[in-house]
Structures are given as C-alpha cells and as structure tokens.
Design a protein around this motif. Structure first.
Motif, short mmCIF file in Angstrom:
data_model
loop_
_atom_site.label_atom_id
_atom_site.label_comp_id
_atom_site.label_asym_id
_atom_site.label_seq_id
_atom_site.Cartn_x
_atom_site.Cartn_y
_atom_site.Cartn_z
N GLU A 1 70.56 15.93 0.71
CA GLU A 1 69.40 16.44 -0.04
C GLU A 1 68.79 17.70 0.55
N GLU B 1 68.92 13.73 5.74
CA GLU B 1 67.72 13.78 4.92
C GLU B 1 66.52 13.67 5.83
N GLN C 1 69.59 14.94 -5.35
CA GLN C 1 68.94 14.46 -6.57
C GLN C 1 68.83 15.61 -7.56
N THR D 1 73.19 6.23 2.22
CA THR D 1 73.93 5.16 2.91
C THR D 1 75.41 5.53 3.02
N LYS E 1 73.37 7.06 -1.96
CA LYS E 1 73.94 8.33 -1.50
C LYS E 1 73.81 8.49 0.01
N TYR F 1 72.74 -4.21 3.38
CA TYR F 1 71.62 -4.37 4.30
C TYR F 1 71.08 -5.76 4.01
N VAL G 1 70.81 -6.83 0.33
CA VAL G 1 70.92 -5.64 -0.54
C VAL G 1 72.31 -5.03 -0.43
N ALA H 1 70.27 8.72 -8.74
CA ALA H 1 68.82 8.52 -8.63
C ALA H 1 68.45 7.98 -7.25
N ASN H 2 67.16 7.81 -7.00
CA ASN H 2 66.67 7.17 -5.77
C ASN H 2 67.32 5.81 -5.62
N GLY H 3 67.79 5.55 -4.41
CA GLY H 3 68.31 4.21 -4.15
C GLY H 3 69.73 3.96 -4.64
N ALA H 4 70.40 5.00 -5.15
CA ALA H 4 71.76 4.82 -5.69
C ALA H 4 72.79 4.55 -4.59
P1 ATP Z 1 67.31 8.46 -2.05
O1 ATP Z 1 67.71 9.61 -2.88
O2 ATP Z 1 66.02 7.83 -2.54
O3 ATP Z 1 67.34 8.69 -0.59
P2 ATP Z 1 69.89 7.14 -1.91
O4 ATP Z 1 70.78 7.25 -3.10
O5 ATP Z 1 70.17 8.01 -0.77
O6 ATP Z 1 68.38 7.31 -2.39
P3 ATP Z 1 70.02 4.94 -0.09
O7 ATP Z 1 69.00 5.51 0.84
O8 ATP Z 1 71.43 5.00 0.33
O9 ATP Z 1 69.90 5.61 -1.51
O10 ATP Z 1 69.63 3.44 -0.40
C1 ATP Z 1 70.44 2.55 -1.16
C2 ATP Z 1 69.78 1.17 -1.20
O11 ATP Z 1 69.82 0.57 0.09
C3 ATP Z 1 68.34 1.18 -1.62
O12 ATP Z 1 68.11 0.06 -2.42
C4 ATP Z 1 67.59 1.07 -0.30
O13 ATP Z 1 66.34 0.44 -0.49
C5 ATP Z 1 68.51 0.24 0.53
N1 ATP Z 1 68.41 0.57 1.96
C6 ATP Z 1 68.63 1.76 2.53
N2 ATP Z 1 68.46 1.72 3.87
C7 ATP Z 1 68.12 0.43 4.15
C8 ATP Z 1 67.81 -0.28 5.35
N3 ATP Z 1 67.84 0.33 6.54
N4 ATP Z 1 67.50 -1.59 5.25
C9 ATP Z 1 67.48 -2.20 4.05
N5 ATP Z 1 67.78 -1.61 2.89
C10 ATP Z 1 68.08 -0.30 2.92
#
Ligand code: ATP
Length: 237
Positions: free
Chosen positions: A162, A85, A195, A45, A43, A14, A17, A38-41
């Motif tokens: 989730e 989610e 999670q 995406t 998953k 993204y 990122v 964890a958050n942001g790992a």
């Molecule tokens: P959670 O359990 O908190 O949902 P996750 O493992 O599902 O976490 P993702 O939602 O896939 O994680 O996010 C992975 C990374 O990509 C994070 O750093 C998040 O901030 C970033 N991210 C996700 N969606 C976007 C977006 N639309 N634009 C910019 N960055 C994004």
C-alpha cells in the motif's frame, strides 16, 4: 533473468480466522504484478507470509525455482524485500540511517554508497532531508523512505504494501511514476499491494483480485481495468 516469484496454495490462519485460503499467484522476472482487494482481503498477510513474518499453515513460496522457508530473513536471503504497510521507520534515527538499515539485510553486490546515491536520485527529497529524524517526515516522505530502504537491500523482487495509503493524490502519481522508473531501470520484479486499484492496475502488467483470502479474478492490468465487476467494486464506476 532472475526475480521469478511463485506462491502456491498458500493458507494462513490467525486462530479461527482464515486470512488466506489456498492462494496461488506468480510474478515473472521484471514484471509488475498488482494484488488488489478490499480491507481484510488478505493482501498484507500474503506479503508477510512470503517474508516469513507469519506462519504458513500450507503452501509453498519459490524464488527462481528455489524453495523459501517460512522464517524471518529467508526471503531476504533470496533477494525479496518488503516495504511494509504503515512504513515502520525508526523515528529517532535520521533518514539516512534508516536507509542504511535496509542495506544490512540484503545480499547485494554493489557498494552501499552507490545504491544510496541511486535511491537519492529516485527520491531527491530524501537526500535533502537525509539528516532529519525520520519521525518528522510527512506521510508521503516516509513512504518514499520505506521504498528506498527496501531498495537498499538490492532486491530482485520488491514488494510494496500500500504505497499510496494516506498519501495526497498528487504524491500518489509521483510514487507511481517512481515505481515504474525503478522497475524499468533495474529490472526488479515488483509486487504491488494496493487498495488504490486504479493506480495499481495502470502500473501492472498482471493483476490479481483478492476477496476473503482467495484470488477471485486474474488478468492483465488492462483487462481488469475494463472488467465491469472490478469497475463497480474497486473503481467506483
Ligand atoms: P488492509 O488493506 O485493510 O490492510 P489486507 O487485505 O491487507 O487488508 P490482512 O491485513 O491481510 O488484509 O488481513 C486479512 C484478515 O486477517 C483480516 O480479517 C484481519 O482481521 C485478519 N488478521 C490480520 N492480521 C491478524 C492478526 N495478527 N491476528 C488475527 N487476525 C489477523
């Protein structure tokens, strides 16, 4: 048997990122596979990239050996359904109307009415509330409705983002039991993003641990549950 999913070398960015970095995993037909982290790992995406709901910078997604293009609807056409989610129900439509929305996108062979009855068997509470506006359901009920809506597409691969998020522990156990039942009855492959590592690894025959967009560990559910690093980082003991 159908329902094999293969994700190889997936990269999703993204802007600056790197949410997913060279990620590969697979699920065999009828298997329950867990992706924990964890958050942001990365998953959610990963699931969105499989569904064609975000761009993939690199990587391949294959279902039963066929390439799935990175476009909305492409994975659905290959029999992959996602319960997202945050659930995303249409608040001002009834529970039943929401469920039926799931059927239109699918490629199922069985009559809609029969599939709907099956969903109501798994979730009798949804049947009781079928005429109620979805926006007035409790969090746990909305979660059930989201899983039910994904099932209406008669998927070969059911991806759940989730399902335990924000749900009371007693209902988490219920949802876990129903996911197992659905998998055993229908033979659908399940990709479970969680999670709640305990719940996910108990259900899954194979698990993957995601950290910063990469798979750091893989193993059977039992192996990961017993792994000291996993216990410390994700199970709090
Ligand atoms: P959670 O359990 O908190 O949902 P996750 O493992 O599902 O976490 P993702 O939602 O896939 O994680 O996010 C992975 C990374 O990509 C994070 O750093 C998040 O901030 C970033 N991210 C996700 N969606 C976007 C977006 N639309 N634009 C910019 N960055 C994004």
């Amino acid at each position: 048997m159908l329902g094999q999913l293969e994700v190889s070398n997936l990269v999703v960015r993204y802007g600056p990122v790197e949410a997913v970095r060279d990620l590969s995993f697979s699920a065999e037909p009828g298997q329950v596979v867990a992706l924990i982290g964890a958050n942001g790992a990365g998953k959610s995406t990963t699931l969105k990239a499989i569904m064609g709901l975000c761009e993939r910078q690199q990587g391949r997604v294959r279902v039963d050996g066929d390439d799935v293009r990175a476009r909305p609807g492409a994975a659905l056409a290959h029999g992959v359904a996602l319960s997202p989610e945050g659930r995303r129900m249409f608040a001002r439509m009834t529970v039943q109307e929401n469920l039926l929305m799931g059927a239109y996108s699918g490629q199922g062979q069985r009559p809609q009415k029969q599939v709907l009855e099956q969903v109501y068997q798994y979730f009798p509470r949804l049947k009781e509330r079928r005429k109620q506006m979805a926006g007035s359901l409790s969090g746990g009920e909305q979660q059930m409705a989201a899983i039910g809506r994904a099932l209406m597409a008669q998927p070969r691969i059911l991806m759940l983002d989730e399902p335990s998020l924000g749900i009371a522990p007693i209902i988490v156990a219920d949802i876990a039991r129903i996911i197992r039942e659905i998998n055993e009855d229908t033979g659908v492959t399940v990709v479970l993003v969680e999670q709640n590592a305990q719940m996910a690894l108990q259900l899954a025959s194979r698990g993957y641990v995601l950290e910063s967009g990469r798979i750091e560990l893989a193993g059977t559910g039992e192996e990961l549950l017993a792994n000291p690093e996993v216990r410390k980082a994700y199970l709090g003991n």
